[in-house]
Structures are given as structure tokens and as C-alpha cells.
Write an enzyme that holds these catalytic residues in place. Structure first.
Site, mmCIF file in Angstrom:
data_model
loop_
_atom_site.group_PDB
_atom_site.id
_atom_site.type_symbol
_atom_site.label_atom_id
_atom_site.label_comp_id
_atom_site.label_asym_id
_atom_site.label_seq_id
_atom_site.Cartn_x
_atom_site.Cartn_y
_atom_site.Cartn_z
ATOM 1 N N ARG A 1 0.846 -1.186 0.000
ATOM 2 C CA ARG A 1 0.000 0.000 0.000
ATOM 3 C C ARG A 1 0.880 1.234 0.000
ATOM 4 O O ARG A 1 1.753 1.378 0.851
ATOM 5 C CB ARG A 1 -0.849 -0.027 1.268
ATOM 6 C CG ARG A 1 -2.224 0.541 1.051
ATOM 7 C CD ARG A 1 -3.071 0.310 2.254
ATOM 8 N NE ARG A 1 -3.793 -0.956 2.208
ATOM 9 C CZ ARG A 1 -4.657 -1.324 3.147
ATOM 10 N NH1 ARG A 1 -4.870 -0.553 4.183
ATOM 11 N NH2 ARG A 1 -5.304 -2.469 3.043
ATOM 12 N N SER B 1 -8.087 -0.510 0.688
ATOM 13 C CA SER B 1 -9.133 -0.694 1.696
ATOM 14 C C SER B 1 -9.840 0.609 2.064
ATOM 15 O O SER B 1 -10.449 1.245 1.218
ATOM 16 C CB SER B 1 -8.515 -1.376 2.912
ATOM 17 O OG SER B 1 -9.523 -1.716 3.834
ATOM 18 N N HIS B 2 -9.699 1.008 3.303
ATOM 19 C CA HIS B 2 -10.441 2.154 3.836
ATOM 20 C C HIS B 2 -9.676 3.461 3.684
ATOM 21 O O HIS B 2 -10.140 4.502 4.121
ATOM 22 C CB HIS B 2 -10.725 1.896 5.313
ATOM 23 C CG HIS B 2 -9.473 1.472 6.032
ATOM 24 N ND1 HIS B 2 -8.933 0.207 5.889
ATOM 25 C CD2 HIS B 2 -8.641 2.151 6.834
ATOM 26 C CE1 HIS B 2 -7.821 0.137 6.601
ATOM 27 N NE2 HIS B 2 -7.619 1.301 7.180
ATOM 28 N N ASP C 1 -16.565 -0.420 3.844
ATOM 29 C CA ASP C 1 -15.410 0.417 3.507
ATOM 30 C C ASP C 1 -15.068 0.366 2.020
ATOM 31 O O ASP C 1 -15.817 -0.194 1.213
ATOM 32 C CB ASP C 1 -14.196 0.002 4.336
ATOM 33 C CG ASP C 1 -13.615 -1.328 3.880
ATOM 34 O OD1 ASP C 1 -14.387 -2.163 3.387
ATOM 35 O OD2 ASP C 1 -12.394 -1.523 4.010
ATOM 36 N N ASP D 1 -13.128 -1.312 0.000
ATOM 37 C CA ASP D 1 -13.130 -2.567 -0.765
ATOM 38 C C ASP D 1 -14.172 -3.567 -0.259
ATOM 39 O O ASP D 1 -14.167 -4.728 -0.677
ATOM 40 C CB ASP D 1 -11.735 -3.202 -0.755
ATOM 41 C CG ASP D 1 -11.280 -3.568 0.646
ATOM 42 O OD1 ASP D 1 -11.677 -2.885 1.597
ATOM 43 O OD2 ASP D 1 -10.535 -4.548 0.793
ATOM 44 N N ASP E 1 -14.804 -5.024 2.700
ATOM 45 C CA ASP E 1 -14.612 -6.106 3.664
ATOM 46 C C ASP E 1 -14.932 -5.695 5.099
ATOM 47 O O ASP E 1 -15.098 -6.549 5.962
ATOM 48 C CB ASP E 1 -13.202 -6.731 3.554
ATOM 49 C CG ASP E 1 -12.095 -5.724 3.724
ATOM 50 O OD1 ASP E 1 -12.390 -4.518 3.884
ATOM 51 O OD2 ASP E 1 -10.924 -6.135 3.683
ATOM 52 N N ARG E 2 -15.038 -4.384 5.350
ATOM 53 C CA ARG E 2 -15.355 -3.958 6.716
ATOM 54 C C ARG E 2 -16.845 -3.665 6.872
ATOM 55 O O ARG E 2 -17.532 -3.419 5.879
ATOM 56 C CB ARG E 2 -14.588 -2.684 7.057
ATOM 57 C CG ARG E 2 -13.110 -2.888 7.101
ATOM 58 C CD ARG E 2 -12.410 -1.652 7.615
ATOM 59 N NE ARG E 2 -10.999 -1.966 7.818
ATOM 60 C CZ ARG E 2 -10.178 -1.266 8.562
ATOM 61 N NH1 ARG E 2 -10.614 -0.186 9.173
ATOM 62 N NH2 ARG E 2 -8.924 -1.626 8.699
ATOM 63 N N GLU F 1 -12.268 -9.126 13.792
ATOM 64 C CA GLU F 1 -11.280 -8.195 14.315
ATOM 65 C C GLU F 1 -12.002 -6.965 14.843
ATOM 66 O O GLU F 1 -13.064 -6.596 14.331
ATOM 67 C CB GLU F 1 -10.331 -7.738 13.207
ATOM 68 C CG GLU F 1 -9.446 -8.815 12.657
ATOM 69 C CD GLU F 1 -8.326 -8.189 11.842
ATOM 70 O OE1 GLU F 1 -7.247 -8.010 12.408
ATOM 71 O OE2 GLU F 1 -8.552 -7.872 10.666
ATOM 72 N N LYS G 1 -12.516 -10.981 5.324
ATOM 73 C CA LYS G 1 -13.648 -10.461 6.070
ATOM 74 C C LYS G 1 -14.661 -9.930 5.065
ATOM 75 O O LYS G 1 -14.317 -9.667 3.920
ATOM 76 C CB LYS G 1 -13.199 -9.412 7.071
ATOM 77 C CG LYS G 1 -12.493 -8.221 6.476
ATOM 78 C CD LYS G 1 -11.877 -7.391 7.593
ATOM 79 C CE LYS G 1 -10.984 -6.327 7.006
ATOM 80 N NZ LYS G 1 -9.651 -6.313 7.568
HETATM 81 C C1 G1P Z 1 -5.685 -2.517 10.113
HETATM 82 C C2 G1P Z 1 -6.505 -3.169 11.188
HETATM 83 C C3 G1P Z 1 -6.446 -4.664 11.051
HETATM 84 C C4 G1P Z 1 -6.904 -5.055 9.652
HETATM 85 C C5 G1P Z 1 -6.113 -4.299 8.605
HETATM 86 C C6 G1P Z 1 -6.659 -4.536 7.219
HETATM 87 O O1 G1P Z 1 -4.344 -2.946 10.207
HETATM 88 O O2 G1P Z 1 -6.077 -2.756 12.480
HETATM 89 O O3 G1P Z 1 -7.246 -5.261 12.026
HETATM 90 O O4 G1P Z 1 -6.742 -6.425 9.440
HETATM 91 O O5 G1P Z 1 -6.180 -2.897 8.858
HETATM 92 O O6 G1P Z 1 -7.978 -4.119 7.084
HETATM 93 P P1 G1P Z 1 -3.201 -2.095 10.952
HETATM 94 O O7 G1P Z 1 -3.204 -0.727 10.304
HETATM 95 O O8 G1P Z 1 -3.645 -1.987 12.378
HETATM 96 O O9 G1P Z 1 -1.969 -2.880 10.760
HETATM 97 ZN ZN ZN Z 2 -11.094 -3.056 3.561
#
Ligand code: G1P
Ligand code: ZN
Length: 548
Positions: A22, A112-113, A282, A284, A286-287, A368, A381
Site C-alpha cells: 500500500r 481498503s479504507h 469500507d 473494498d 470487507d469492513r 477483528e 472479512k
Molecule cells: C488494520 C486493522 C487490522 C486489519 C487491517 C486490514 O491494520 O487494524 O485489524 O486487518 O487494517 O484491514 P493495521 O493498520 O492496524 O496494521
Molecule cells: Zn477493507
């Protein structure tokens, strides 16, 4: 058409984090940057002659990246690529396609988010043939290869330009020797959901004019999925899904479903006229975030409640084999597991650790604290799945979200829980803070701090019960005698500086004692965290950036 071998030089920063590589879009746009990483995947994974799933969350650079990856796949001997229409595939839908069509893996484009746009984030991750995020040994192999790479392969043709290959029409075409099949992004996933949940019951529940709901797709990937499933199949009133159009910059927002970034949705659930149910997903898909009228279900509680009620849902009517939660997630699920005599696993942060347990049939549900929950139906997820689980549960029970929460706490006790994030802090300061904690944790057990006695303190290390692989240094856990905990770890997904996450949890067994303000309940633990980690002094911050 010919295969071109392009000379390149390694980049030193292609180590995949918690969920893939990322970086800022501009980093990915550097010549050879994306290509090097993709070639490292092709060089290390058994994909030749196989089928690959390809799609992303629709953010800026998604389309360009897909064109590049297709041309590289064609040059690397991939037999066929299944591409989501318009380049769109939610992460759980991609996982499902890999499994359903037994492909050799998939490449998912997403950060992701994290926000999207030319100045924001992009990401790429490889999912293996079980549909799940690549295990550490795979990401390590990809990273190792990326450090040595000196060329990559690309299909070249005079009339082949980036953005030329049509990925907007469902159907099959050829790219050199490779078949490109553009598939409906939603159809297979929607079928899977119909298999797991009682759509008929939910449909009649939605007919009940007294039930009001809203799903906020946050201009991210779940829009088309939610529109089709919630509005078309289940008959939720049109407009129940808001911000349903995926946009390259997510409408300028932060596609992260939590109390801060989905504040408008939260406001819609407040007061006597508030919605009965609201949810969001979110970037993508998954959240998930689950809200009821005047109430918020913490993701940790959501996992526990799903586990406690799984038998009421068709897909889990035969019971679940076990539960897993990531280490920082509250211990609410552990209490359910204990009561139901189910195995319960504590894994490091990140979805990949659940994969082995799911593949081995040791668990059926996992989650999580970071707004993620899922089951053995895919290996990621799944945001919309969690929303449907809750809707199905509401339809079966006929109770409000708040009542379901209260009943759960009355039976199992309540784990007050919050996460404090200090985002984009100085990397050295963050590492110094963690080193400072690592220096002292071994002396903590038995000590009393702020009125709490420490029962254990460690740097969490996980030994996978399936393949015996060990993942060390996963975060500092400090457990107190009354079941409270404070956990410290650094984020593995940030793209700017470091992000310190502090996870706070306290347990209240007495259902008569319900507190309105979680932060107030956790205040003594917040003070202990400050005392142990010297957060203010070391980060120069007076308060967390985000509290969830
Ligand atoms: C964060 C979340 C973790 C999740 C990941 C991907 O990772 O805390 O639970 O699996 O995003 O969505 P972190 O930034 O804490 O490493
Ligand atoms: Zn995501």
C-alpha cells in the site's frame, strides 16, 4: 503481438504490510513500480497455465493498473483472467470467485479504507488459491524477489494501448494467448449470500413498514452489491442504500465505516425518529459497521453476538466449529466460546492468520476489532455478509439492535472497549515508544499500576496450530487481574509516518451496571497507558487522532 522484456531495477520499499503493498498513487505511478511488484508475484507463484481473478475497489488508478496487469499476465503464461466488470470486485467477492472457480489465485487492487484519488492511496495484494490473503511465507517470497528483479514481461502490440482492452462488457476476449473473461461483479456473490441467509424471511421483515434502515456504501465498492441485494432482492425501499455509486476518490471522503468517518449515518440513528438499523462498509467492502437506534455495536461485540446466535441463521444452523479473534479484539467472543464449549483462537492482527484455521475447519467465525467479521464462506472479512447476518438475526428475533445487545451482556457480561489511534506520528518516536514498552514489560507482572494488578505482560507471539509457523512481535499485551487489558501496536497499513494503536478493554460482569460513556469507564486504563508508554511526551500529541 509480441512479448517484450523490459529492463528494470528493484525498488527497496515493496514489502507488503498487513494487507498487501500500500502506497501513495504517485509511488505506484513511477515507471516500473507496479510492474516490478506484479512480476515478483508471477515469478514466485505457481500461476503459469492457470486462472487468475483480477479486480479492485474502483479507486483512482484501478483501471490503469488492471490494463497493465492484464498485459503482464498475458506475457507470463497465464491461461485465463477473470476480471470484474469495470474492474470492480469487492475483496470478499474476489475471494469467492477464486474459490468458486478454483482459480490459482487473484490480484486485488485496493487500499481498503484509505482515501483515494491522485494524491491518495493505492494498493495491491495477492490472494492464494484458498481465496485468502497470501500467507507470510508467500509475501516474503514476493518481497525477496522484488529486491532482485531486473526485468518484467509485458505483451506489446502496435495497436495495444493502455486502457484499450474493454473491461466494461461482460464476455470473453483474447489477449495474445490468454483469455480475458469479464464477469458480472455482483452475481456470484449475491448467490452465495442467498445460500447463507433466509432471504424470504428478510423480505417479509422489510415489508413491515415499521422497520427503517440505511446502508451507506461510502461511494466505494459495495454500492452495486448492496443495491442489488438489499433493494432488488430483499425489497428494501429504493434509496435505502446511500452513496451507492463507486467513485475514484470516494467522493472526497474517507471510506472507513466508523463513528468518525460515517458520522452522518450515525446521526440518522439518533433520537426517537432514528433509523432502526444502519450499516456501512469500507473502500473494498470487507469492513462493516453496525448501528441500531441510539446504539453502536462494537465489532468485538458483533463477533460475540454472531457466535452466540449462529444457529438461528440458515448457513450456520448446524453450529459452528470454533471462533477466532485477532489479539487486540476484545475478549467478548472468548466468553461465548467458553459458554458454548467451542475452541477459541487468538491470532495476530490481519485476516491472513484466520485462513489456516478456516481451511482446517477449526473455526467457522472470526473477527477483528477493526470493523471486520467473517466466516468460512470466503477467506476474507466480509462487510455485506455481516450486515445480512444482522438483518437475518433481527428478522428472526424481532427485537431491536439495542435489545439484542442488552440480552447478550446480561448473559455473558460486557467488555467495554475502545481503540485510540495516533496517526502519522514520527516513525522514530513511535519505534522508541514501542522499544520503551518492550524494555519494561517483563517486570510488570505482579506489579500494581493505577490500582490495577498486572497478571501478564508480553510481546504477543503466535504459533499457528495448523502449520506451526511462528509470528513474533505482534504487539505488547498487558493483562490485569480483573480481565482488563491494554494493548499497544504499530499499524502495518499506514502510508504516512507511523500509526500507534492503543486498545483498551475492561470487563463488567454485572448486567445491572450499564454505563453510557465507554471512554469514562476506560479512563483508568487510558491513564495507565499514558503512564507506561509516555505517549504525550514521545509523540508530541495531546490526544488521539481517532477514537473508535
Ligand atoms: C488494520 C486493522 C487490522 C486489519 C487491517 C486490514 O491494520 O487494524 O485489524 O486487518 O487494517 O484491514 P493495521 O493498520 O492496524 O496494521
Ligand atoms: Zn477493507
Amino acid at each position: 503481438m509480441s512479448i517484450q522484456t523490459v529492463s528494470t531495477q528493484p525498488f527497496s520499499d515493496q514489502k507488503p504490510g498487513t494487507s498487501g503493498l500500500r502506497k501513495k498513487v504517485r509511488v505506484f505511478q513511477q515507471p516500473h513500480y507496479l510492474e516490478n511488484f506484479v512480476q515478483a508475484i508471477f515469478d514466485t507463484q505457481p500461476l503459469q497455465g492457470g486462472v487468475l481473478v483480477l479486480g479492485g475497489d474502483g479507486r483512482f488508478y484501478n483501471r490503469q493498473a488492471i490494463q497493465i496487469i492484464l498485459r503482464m499476465a498475458a506475457a507470463n503464461g497465464i491461461a485465463k483472467v477473470l476480471v470484474g466488470q469495470g474492474g470492480i470486485l469487492s475483496t470478499p467477492a474476489a475471494s469467492h470467485l477464486i474459490r468458486k472457480y478454483r482459480t490459482q489465485g487473484g490480484i486485488i487492487l485496493s487500499a481498503s479504507h484509505n482515501p483515494g484519488g491522485p494524491d491518495e492511496d493505492f494498493g495491491i495484494k495477492f490472494n492464494a488459491s484458498n481465496g485468502g490473503p497470501a500467507a507470510e511465507k508467500i509475501t516474503e517470497a514476493i518481497y525477496a524477489r522484488s529486491k532482485q528483479i531486473d526485468s518484467y514481461r509485458l505483451l506489446q502490440a502496435d495497436d495495444l494501448d493502455i486502457d484499450r482492452l474493454d473491461i466494461d462488457q461482460v464476455g470473453s476476449s483474447q489477449l495474445g494467448e490468454m483469455q480475458v473473461e469479464v464477469v458480472d461483479s455482483v452475481k456470484d456473490y449475491a448467490e452465495l449470500m442467498q445460500h447463507l441467509f433466509d432471504f424470504e424471511l428478510m423480505r417479509s421483515f422489510f415489508d413491515n413498514a415499521n422497520f427503517s434502515m440505511c446502508f451507506d456504501a461510502m461511494h466505494a465498492v459495495t454500492g452495486p452489491y448492496a443495491r442489488y441485494i438489499l433493494e432488488e432482492l430483499l425489497g428494501a425501499p429504493p434509496g435505502s442504500v446511500i452513496n451507492a455509486q463507486p467513485l475514484e476518490d470516494f467522493g472526497g471522503g474517507h471510506p472507513d465505516p466508523n463513528l468518525v468517518h460515517a458520522a452522518e449515518l450515525v446521526a440518522m440513528t439518533r433520537g426517537s425518529k432514528g433509523l432502526d438499523f444502519a450499516a456501512a462498509s469500507d473502500g473494498d467492502g470487507d469492513r462493516n459497521m453496525i448501528l441500531g437506534r441510539d446504539c453502536f455495536v462494537t465489532p468485538s461485540d458483533s463477533l460475540a453476538i454472531m457466535a452466540a446466535n449462529a444457529r438461528l441463521i440458515p448457513g450456520y444452523a448446524h453450529g459452528i466449529s470454533g471462533i477466532a479473534r485477532s489479539m487486540p479484539t476484545s475478549q467478548a467472543a472468548d466468553r461465548v466460546a467458553e459458554a458454548l464449549e467451542l475452541p477459541c483462537y487468538e491470532t495476530p492482527t490481519g485476516w491472513k492468520f484466520f485462513g489456516n484455521l478456516l481451511d482446517a475447519g477449526r473455526i467457522s467465525l472470526c473477527g477483528e476489532e477493526s470493523f471486520g467479521s467473517g466466516s468460512d464462506h470466503v477467506r476474507e472479512k466480509d462487510g455485506l455478509w455481516a450486515v445480512l447476518f444482522w438483518l437475518n438475526l433481527l428478522a428472526v428475533k424481532g427485537h431491536s439492535v439495542a435489545t439484542i445487545l442488552k440480552e447478550h451482556w446480561a448473559r455473558f457480561g460486557r467488555n467495554y472497549y475502545s481503540r485510540h489511534d495516533y496517526e502519522a506520528i514520527d516513525t522514530q518516536a513511535a519505534e522508541g515508544l514501542m522499544a520503551h514498552l518492550r524494555d519494561q514489560f517483563s517486570q510488570l507482572p505482579g506489579q500494581e499500576i493505577g490500582g490495577y494488578r498486572v497478571s501478564y505482560a508480553d510481546d504477543f507471539s503466535y504459533s499457528d496450530p495448523v502449520d506451526a509457523s511462528v509470528s513474533a512481535n505482534q504487539g505488547i499485551r498487558i493483562g490485569f487481574e480483573d480481565g482488563s487489558r491494554v494493548v499497544f501496536r504499530l499499524s502495518g497499513t499506514g502510508t504516512e509516518g507511523a500509526t500507534l494503536r492503543i486498545y483498551l478493554e475492561s470487563f463488567e460482569p454485572d448486567p445491572a451496571k450499564q454505563h453510557e460513556d465507554t471512554q469514562e469507564v476506560l479512563q483508568p486504563l487510558i491513564a495507565i497507558a499514558e503512564q507506561l508508554a509516555q505517549i504525550r511526551q514521545r509523540t508530541g500529541r495531546e490526544a488521539p487522532t481517532v477514537i473508535t
